[in-house]
Enzyme design. Structure first.
Site, PDB file in Angstrom:
ATOM      1  N   SER A   1      -3.191   8.682  24.958  1.00 44.92           N
ATOM      2  CA  SER A   1      -3.338   7.770  24.657  1.00 44.92           C
ATOM      3  C   SER A   1      -5.144   7.544  24.806  1.00 44.92           C
ATOM      4  O   SER A   1      -6.256   7.118  24.076  1.00 44.92           O
ATOM      5  CB  SER A   1      -3.372   6.463  24.888  1.00 44.92           C
ATOM      6  OG  SER A   1      -1.967   6.286  24.024  1.00 44.92           O
TER       7      SER A   1
ATOM      8  N   LYS B   1      -6.702   8.924  22.413  1.00 46.69           N
ATOM      9  CA  LYS B   1      -7.278   7.868  21.014  1.00 46.69           C
ATOM     10  C   LYS B   1      -9.271   7.471  21.145  1.00 46.69           C
ATOM     11  O   LYS B   1      -9.202   7.609  19.194  1.00 46.69           O
ATOM     12  CB  LYS B   1      -6.909   6.685  20.839  1.00 46.69           C
ATOM     13  CG  LYS B   1      -5.465   6.866  20.650  1.00 46.69           C
ATOM     14  CD  LYS B   1      -4.724   5.565  21.326  1.00 46.69           C
ATOM     15  CE  LYS B   1      -2.965   5.917  20.886  1.00 46.69           C
ATOM     16  NZ  LYS B   1      -2.130   4.693  21.359  1.00 46.69           N
TER      17      LYS B   1
ATOM     18  N   TYR C   1      -1.481  15.467  16.904  1.00 47.52           N
ATOM     19  CA  TYR C   1      -1.130  14.865  17.623  1.00 47.52           C
ATOM     20  C   TYR C   1      -0.615  14.924  19.131  1.00 47.52           C
ATOM     21  O   TYR C   1      -1.475  14.367  20.062  1.00 47.52           O
ATOM     22  CB  TYR C   1      -0.856  13.306  17.506  1.00 47.52           C
ATOM     23  CG  TYR C   1      -0.882  12.237  18.057  1.00 47.52           C
ATOM     24  CD1 TYR C   1      -1.782  11.033  17.845  1.00 47.52           C
ATOM     25  CD2 TYR C   1       0.545  11.458  18.150  1.00 47.52           C
ATOM     26  CE1 TYR C   1      -1.767  10.623  18.593  1.00 47.52           C
ATOM     27  CE2 TYR C   1       0.373  10.211  18.802  1.00 47.52           C
ATOM     28  CZ  TYR C   1      -0.500   9.831  19.231  1.00 47.52           C
ATOM     29  OH  TYR C   1      -0.317   8.570  20.473  1.00 47.52           O
TER      30      TYR C   1
ATOM     31  N   VAL D   1      -0.805   6.565  29.079  1.00 43.16           N
ATOM     32  CA  VAL D   1       1.479   6.047  29.282  1.00 43.16           C
ATOM     33  C   VAL D   1       1.005   7.571  30.631  1.00 43.16           C
ATOM     34  O   VAL D   1       2.176   6.926  31.798  1.00 43.16           O
ATOM     35  CB  VAL D   1       2.404   6.434  28.790  1.00 43.16           C
ATOM     36  CG1 VAL D   1       2.380   4.983  28.154  1.00 43.16           C
ATOM     37  CG2 VAL D   1       2.012   7.370  27.796  1.00 43.16           C
TER      38      VAL D   1
ATOM     39  N   TYR E   1      -4.267  -1.379  26.021  1.00 42.03           N
ATOM     40  CA  TYR E   1      -2.898  -2.193  24.762  1.00 42.03           C
ATOM     41  C   TYR E   1      -3.204  -3.591  24.625  1.00 42.03           C
ATOM     42  O   TYR E   1      -4.354  -4.225  24.379  1.00 42.03           O
ATOM     43  CB  TYR E   1      -1.067  -1.638  25.177  1.00 42.03           C
ATOM     44  CG  TYR E   1      -2.031  -0.352  25.656  1.00 42.03           C
ATOM     45  CD1 TYR E   1      -1.845   1.001  24.591  1.00 42.03           C
ATOM     46  CD2 TYR E   1      -1.413   0.315  26.759  1.00 42.03           C
ATOM     47  CE1 TYR E   1      -2.107   2.715  25.441  1.00 42.03           C
ATOM     48  CE2 TYR E   1      -0.990   1.529  27.728  1.00 42.03           C
ATOM     49  CZ  TYR E   1      -1.350   2.929  26.743  1.00 42.03           C
ATOM     50  OH  TYR E   1      -1.199   3.731  27.123  1.00 42.03           O
TER      51      TYR E   1
HETATM   52  N1  GLN Z   1       1.369  10.035  22.962  1.00 41.24           N
HETATM   53  C1  GLN Z   1       2.060   9.128  23.681  1.00 41.24           C
HETATM   54  C2  GLN Z   1       2.588   7.738  22.275  1.00 41.24           C
HETATM   55  O1  GLN Z   1       2.304   8.628  21.167  1.00 41.24           O
HETATM   56  C3  GLN Z   1       0.143   8.008  23.960  1.00 41.24           C
HETATM   57  C4  GLN Z   1       0.363   6.491  24.261  1.00 41.24           C
HETATM   58  C5  GLN Z   1       0.416   6.367  24.917  1.00 41.24           C
HETATM   59  O2  GLN Z   1      -0.606   6.613  25.779  1.00 41.24           O
HETATM   60  N2  GLN Z   1       0.037   4.644  25.170  1.00 41.24           N
HETATM   61  O3  GLN Z   1       3.655   7.566  22.043  1.00 41.24           O
END
Ligand code: GLN
Length: 309
Positions: free
Chosen positions: A65, A68, A193, A263, A245
């Site tokens: 994430s 992003k 993605y 994550v 988050y």
């Molecule tokens: N690639 C992960 C997903 O889309 C990224 C989510 C994350 O790091 N929170 O679930």
């Protein structure tokens, strides 16, 4: 005050590592579960070029994430805030990062913000390029500019592992496509993605990205303004309101810096005007933030007063 001692940083990393048994490595992306929960590494990069690190900083991990923020910066530069925020909102959420619920219950399927999966997928759908390969290369080029590393790549194994198992993210895409929030081919969006999430680096390289945001878009190594100040400002604001988050409020109170987690266990921190932070600690807490990484940031906050509030 700043931490400019490798010995102190090393001691803090050792201290934070003690809580690793309380966290769990992510396993919903099969390739991520190989990481060992007691790993913790950290790097601090200062605008004057000084850097300090502790733990095995050769160890690479995927951004997940954290990517992003990168794609958000790119679309803000390419289309401007008005266009981007027509497609994706600006409000934090109390729901998990991959939740679908708000697409149905809030306004016309527009995702709440670009830091949850739905919003990030909408952002990725805007990346320029005539096919997935060009789009991924476009993102990689920007990452290379931020890190000053021409060799940054993505991990094919993690990308494929997520691409083949990411049914929930596909559902988010189809839902948004049905409501006209995203256009284009869902498989292509998913390919871009999952590859952006699989961009791989070590915590020193992550801290180098962090310092660019901390310096309002100026890369202090090359002296190049790699993004306008306004874009860096918007990204940092999202890092504060949504970067950790649905635990961003608690993080703002406990630590108080713009930060983005993934994550894989990575955390990028950008202390405005002061430093970039890169952390890799794969033992996660229940919302998906690095448990050891949070502990380390708390120790750093207590000692060096990082909070901007
Ligand atoms: N690639 C992960 C997903 O889309 C990224 C989510 C994350 O790091 N929170 O679930």
């Amino acid at each position: 005050m700043a931490c400019r001692s490798e010995e102190i940083l090393d001691a803090l990393v050792k201290e934070a590592r003690k809580v690793s048994f309380e966290g769990k490595v992510a396993n919903y992306i099969p390739a991520l579960q190989k990481e060992s929960p007691d790993h913790l590494s950290c790097a601090l990069v200062y605008p004057d070029g000084d850097c300090f690190s502790a733990g095995d900083i050769q160890r690479k991990f995927t951004l997940q994430s954290i990517s992003k923020i990168i794609t958000l910066a790119i679309v803000l530069m390419d289309y401007g805030p008005e266009h981007v925020f027509h497609r994706v909102g600006m409000e934090p959420t109390g729901d998990p990062f991959n939740s679908i619920i708000k697409l149905e219950t809030s306004s016309k399927a527009k995702p709440l913000n670009p830091m949850i999966n739905a919003g990030a997928l909408a952002v990725t759908s805007m990346i320029k390029g005539s096919n997935a390969e060009e789009k991924v290369e476009y993102i990689m080029d920007f990452v290379r500019k931020l890190t000053n590393e021409p060799d940054i790549d993505y991990c094919e194994e993690v990308a494929i592992s997520e691409f083949t198992t990411s049914f929930l993210n596909r559902s988010l895409c189809f839902y948004m496509k049905g409501d006209g929030v995203i256009h284009g081919n869902v498989e292509e969006i998913m390919e871009v993605y999952t590859k952006q999430c699989a961009i791989r680096m070590n915590c020193l390289q992550l801290a180098r990205m962090g310092v660019v945001f901390a310096m309002d878009g100026l890369n202090p190594v090359t002296n190049e303004q790699v993004m306008p100040k306004e874009v860096a400002r918007i990204c940092k604001t999202f890092m504060v309101t949504c970067g950790m988050y649905n635990a961003s409020g608690e993080f703002a109170i406990r630590i108080g810096i713009p930060a983005k987690s993934g994550v894989s266990g990575g955390i990028m921190g950008s202390v405005p005007g002061r430093m970039g932070i890169g952390i890799f600690g794969p033992a996660l807490n229940e919302v998906g933030n690095s448990h050891t990484g949070l502990k380390l940031l708390e120790l750093l906050q207590d000692k060096y007063d990082l909070s901007m509030f």
